[in-house]
Design an enzyme around this catalytic site. Structure first.
Site, PDB file in Angstrom:
ATOM      1  N   LYS A  62      -6.154  18.032 -12.810  1.00  0.00           N
ATOM      2  CA  LYS A  62      -5.561  18.233 -14.007  1.00  0.00           C
ATOM      3  C   LYS A  62      -5.500  16.710 -14.331  1.00  0.00           C
ATOM      4  O   LYS A  62      -4.444  15.889 -14.300  1.00  0.00           O
ATOM      5  CB  LYS A  62      -4.127  18.612 -13.731  1.00  0.00           C
ATOM      6  CG  LYS A  62      -3.421  19.403 -15.122  1.00  0.00           C
ATOM      7  CD  LYS A  62      -3.157  18.606 -16.237  1.00  0.00           C
ATOM      8  CE  LYS A  62      -2.152  17.665 -16.063  1.00  0.00           C
ATOM      9  NZ  LYS A  62      -2.274  16.539 -17.270  1.00  0.00           N
ATOM     10  N   CYS A  74      -0.526   0.135 -12.320  1.00  0.00           N
ATOM     11  CA  CYS A  74       0.457   0.583 -11.558  1.00  0.00           C
ATOM     12  C   CYS A  74       0.788  -0.612 -10.374  1.00  0.00           C
ATOM     13  O   CYS A  74       1.686  -0.779  -9.742  1.00  0.00           O
ATOM     14  CB  CYS A  74       0.431   1.763 -10.602  1.00  0.00           C
ATOM     15  SG  CYS A  74      -1.133   1.723  -9.791  1.00  0.00           S
TER      16      CYS A  74
HETATM   17  P1  NAD Z   1       3.069  10.636 -16.218  1.00  0.00           P
HETATM   18  O1  NAD Z   1       4.147  10.819 -15.032  1.00  0.00           O
HETATM   19  O2  NAD Z   1       3.842  10.552 -17.628  1.00  0.00           O
HETATM   20  O3  NAD Z   1       1.920  11.543 -16.252  1.00  0.00           O
HETATM   21  C1  NAD Z   1       1.203  11.911 -15.028  1.00  0.00           C
HETATM   22  C2  NAD Z   1       0.514  13.165 -14.774  1.00  0.00           C
HETATM   23  O4  NAD Z   1       1.926  13.852 -14.790  1.00  0.00           O
HETATM   24  C3  NAD Z   1      -0.203  13.380 -16.141  1.00  0.00           C
HETATM   25  O5  NAD Z   1      -1.226  14.184 -15.742  1.00  0.00           O
HETATM   26  C4  NAD Z   1       0.979  14.268 -17.066  1.00  0.00           C
HETATM   27  O6  NAD Z   1       0.340  15.461 -17.726  1.00  0.00           O
HETATM   28  C5  NAD Z   1       1.760  15.171 -15.929  1.00  0.00           C
HETATM   29  N1  NAD Z   1       3.120  15.197 -16.402  1.00  0.00           N
HETATM   30  C6  NAD Z   1       3.774  14.339 -17.281  1.00  0.00           C
HETATM   31  N2  NAD Z   1       5.056  14.875 -17.608  1.00  0.00           N
HETATM   32  C7  NAD Z   1       5.371  15.916 -16.636  1.00  0.00           C
HETATM   33  C8  NAD Z   1       6.260  16.977 -16.434  1.00  0.00           C
HETATM   34  N3  NAD Z   1       7.346  16.743 -16.899  1.00  0.00           N
HETATM   35  N4  NAD Z   1       6.107  17.893 -15.437  1.00  0.00           N
HETATM   36  C9  NAD Z   1       4.838  17.901 -14.952  1.00  0.00           C
HETATM   37  N5  NAD Z   1       3.911  17.081 -15.027  1.00  0.00           N
HETATM   38  C10 NAD Z   1       3.908  16.208 -16.196  1.00  0.00           C
HETATM   39  O7  NAD Z   1       2.438   9.161 -16.174  1.00  0.00           O
HETATM   40  P2  NAD Z   1       1.459   8.328 -16.913  1.00  0.00           P
HETATM   41  O8  NAD Z   1       2.286   7.860 -18.170  1.00  0.00           O
HETATM   42  O9  NAD Z   1       0.423   9.116 -17.297  1.00  0.00           O
HETATM   43  O10 NAD Z   1       0.955   7.215 -16.065  1.00  0.00           O
HETATM   44  C11 NAD Z   1       1.879   5.868 -15.903  1.00  0.00           C
HETATM   45  C12 NAD Z   1       2.521   5.894 -14.639  1.00  0.00           C
HETATM   46  O11 NAD Z   1       1.737   6.136 -13.571  1.00  0.00           O
HETATM   47  C13 NAD Z   1       3.378   4.645 -14.580  1.00  0.00           C
HETATM   48  O12 NAD Z   1       4.686   5.081 -13.922  1.00  0.00           O
HETATM   49  C14 NAD Z   1       2.640   4.088 -13.159  1.00  0.00           C
HETATM   50  O13 NAD Z   1       3.091   3.331 -12.503  1.00  0.00           O
HETATM   51  C15 NAD Z   1       2.075   5.311 -12.741  1.00  0.00           C
HETATM   52  N6  NAD Z   1       1.052   5.120 -11.660  1.00  0.00           N
HETATM   53  C16 NAD Z   1       1.100   4.811 -10.351  1.00  0.00           C
HETATM   54  C17 NAD Z   1       0.341   4.746  -9.783  1.00  0.00           C
HETATM   55  C18 NAD Z   1       0.467   4.531  -8.016  1.00  0.00           C
HETATM   56  O14 NAD Z   1      -0.580   4.484  -7.214  1.00  0.00           O
HETATM   57  N7  NAD Z   1       1.573   4.496  -7.426  1.00  0.00           N
HETATM   58  C19 NAD Z   1      -1.316   4.546 -10.082  1.00  0.00           C
HETATM   59  C20 NAD Z   1      -1.363   4.718 -11.373  1.00  0.00           C
HETATM   60  C21 NAD Z   1      -0.184   4.988 -12.147  1.00  0.00           C
END
Ligand code: NAD
Length: 494
Positions: free
Chosen positions: A173, A281
């Site tokens: 997803k 990240c």
């Molecule tokens: P996000 O948390 O908004 O979304 C991530 C995924 O979760 C997406 O597929 C989205 O559709 C889903 N999602 C979003 N809100 C949701 C909810 N309320 N309930 C269920 N699913 C939901 O993150 P983003 O904005 O796409 O990405 C950026 C974030 O990811 C930053 O916080 C970054 O630090 C983090 N990140 C972390 C790493 C790591 O390795 N730790 C790597 C890349 C990105």
């Protein structure tokens, strides 16, 4: 306008009556397509296709799996430019940066190509009289991957090569903000010869995610995204009996000791702070200037920040593109305003690009940031670098210990002893010594501590193999029936 479909059991399709979300070109601000958003029935169809494929795939020989992985690896390499174009058109990062993320993703396929080695079990001969023990690791079944917008090719490739190499089938997803790269990867995967149903892609938002987290046939969930969602995913999926690794957000600090080479540290801070517009990240978002290094360091960083070329990621020579969406760009700009309001010194202000078409915010440098400011406490995820000045190494370490995030951290120094002490003491998952973005290569594993990871295993590499398999220990003997007797005692292995 195109609607980006799901890909289930080898078929690209979507419900024309179903919900969709817009996908933008961040460089122009134009809506370029829609993406289908899965409902429960679509998630069920994907999990069911993966469940059916599992029966054959989990018993496919390791040599066959390896051949297919090699062929997938070569196809991804042949299509690096196509993938980069798709990534840039929906995410906004420069083409060069997009090629870089695909290259780091390929590392993970290469690691999985060694599955024959990684899946070797253990064997102990003659643990008792005529008794041997061996252990094997078996696949879990259907596993799900939920990925963020910021690495739309690399993060799926952190998950699916190891998951599939170990005999599982996969439902991905991807982020609904830039779903194109996942679709192209799925097409290349099919072209490589993997059977239908081994990899399925469903697009969607919370509804699709909840469908996967609660589905009785999903055995494990790999998640990468923001901390609040990671925490939720971990709690929900574990409550439904699944194995979970949920990687969250970050606030990566770069500690610069007074003896560091100022130019080297400034180059690193700017590269790691503003690459991909800070939407990594592992981006450095806080420079901790220790003692006397502060003034010279801020000056060296500001000179470099002023020279960064901002523009559409497709334009040659551009070093930093736009942010992913207008909302996100405005949120980041709001943090700059809040920081200035709270007393931070705005050394370079990127907000002059706010009026231009597209979701641009220029690189911004804030000095004299203090730990109570929201620009320090919150993950901003944009091109904003904060400098916090402290007077000593213990004060720098105290900041790191107090921070709830613990993904990556770097130290810049010429003192080997200080660097070694730092690597041992710092409570984070990944450490760079004169390396600002210490993302481990594919033969190691990636993961933070504290609020940057919920679950027990890091992602990809050896820990990925463990996550996607479960152990079985088999004890064997071939006794002579003549020596057999009833013995109610507990076996003592004498
Ligand atoms: P996000 O948390 O908004 O979304 C991530 C995924 O979760 C997406 O597929 C989205 O559709 C889903 N999602 C979003 N809100 C949701 C909810 N309320 N309930 C269920 N699913 C939901 O993150 P983003 O904005 O796409 O990405 C950026 C974030 O990811 C930053 O916080 C970054 O630090 C983090 N990140 C972390 C790493 C790591 O390795 N730790 C790597 C890349 C990105």
């Amino acid at each position: 306008m195109e609607t980006i479909p799901h890909r289930i059991d080898g078929v690209a399709d979507f419900d024309p009556e179903g919900r969709t979300a817009p996908v933008y070109d961040p460089a122009t601000g134009a809506r370029t397509s829609h993406v289908a958003l899965a409902d429960g029935a679509t998630v069920d169809a994907a999990v069911s296709a993966a469940s059916q494929a599992f029966e054959d795939w989990s018993t496919t020989s390791i040599s066959r799996r390896t051949k297919l992985l090699f062929s997938f690896r070569n196809l991804v390499e042949d299509h690096v430019d196509d993938l980069a174009r798709v990534i840039t058109s929906q995410h906004g990062k420069t083409l060069d940066d997009a090629r870089g993320e695909v290259a780091r993703g390929i590392e993970n396929i290469e690691f999985a190509c060694g599955i024959g080695e990684h899946l070797k079990g253990a064997f102990s001969h003659q643990v008792s009289n005529g008794v041997d023990v061996h252990t094997i690791r078996q696949p879990l079944g259907v596993v799900a991957g939920i990925t963020p917008f910021n690495f739309p090719a690399m993060v799926p490739l952190w998950m699916l090569p190891n998951a599939i190499a170990t005999g599982n089938t996969f439902v991905l997803k991807p982020s609904e903000r830039d779903p194109g790269a996942a679709m192209l990867l799925a097409e290349l995967f099919a072209e490589a010869g993997f059977p239908n149903g081994v990899l399925n892609v469903v697009h969607g938002d919370k509804e699709a995610v909840d469908g996967l987290l609660t589905h009785p046939d999903v055995r494990a969930v790999s998640f990468v995204g923001s901390t609040p969602v990671a925490r939720y995913v971990h709690a929900t999926a574990t409550a439904h009996g699944k194995r979970v690794q949920a990687l969250g957000g970050a606030k990566n600090h770069m500690v610069v000791l007074p003896d560091a080479d100022v130019d080297l540290a400034a180059d690193a801070a700017v590269s790691a702070g503003f690459g991909s517009a800070g939407e990594r990240c592992m981006a450095i978002s806080v420079v901790v200037a220790v003692g006397s290094v502060g003034d010279a360091l801020v000056e060296a960083i500001s000179e470099r920040v002023a020279r960064i070329r901002v523009g559409p990621g497709t334009e040659p020579g551009v070093e930093m593109g736009p942010l992913v969406t207008e909302d996100h760009r405005n949120r980041v700009a709001g943090y700059v305003a809040a920081g200035a309001e709270a007393g931070a010194e705005v050394v370079v202000d990127g907000r002059d690009l706010l009026d231009q078409a597209g979701f641009f915010l220029g690189p911004t440098l804030l000095d004299r940031v203090t730990p109570d400011m929201t620009v320090y406490t919150d993950e901003i995820f944009g091109p904003v670098l904060s400098v916090v000045r402290v007077d000593s190494y213990p004060a720098a370490m105290a900041l790191l210990e107090a921070n709830p995030y613990a993904n990556g951290t770097a130290i810049f120094t010429r003192d080997g002893g200080a660097a070694r002490r730092f690597q041992d003491e710092v409570p984070v998952g990944m450490v760079g010594v004169n390396v600002p973005i210490p993302v481990p290569v594919g033969s190691h594993s990636f993961g933070g501590w504290k609020d940057s990871l919920f679950g027990d295993t890091h992602m990809y590499g050896p820990e990925g193999i463990r996550f996607y398999t479960r152990a079985k220990a088999i004890t064997t003997r071939w006794p002579d029936p003549a020596d057999s007797s009833v013995d109610l005692g507990f076996p003592r292995n004498a």
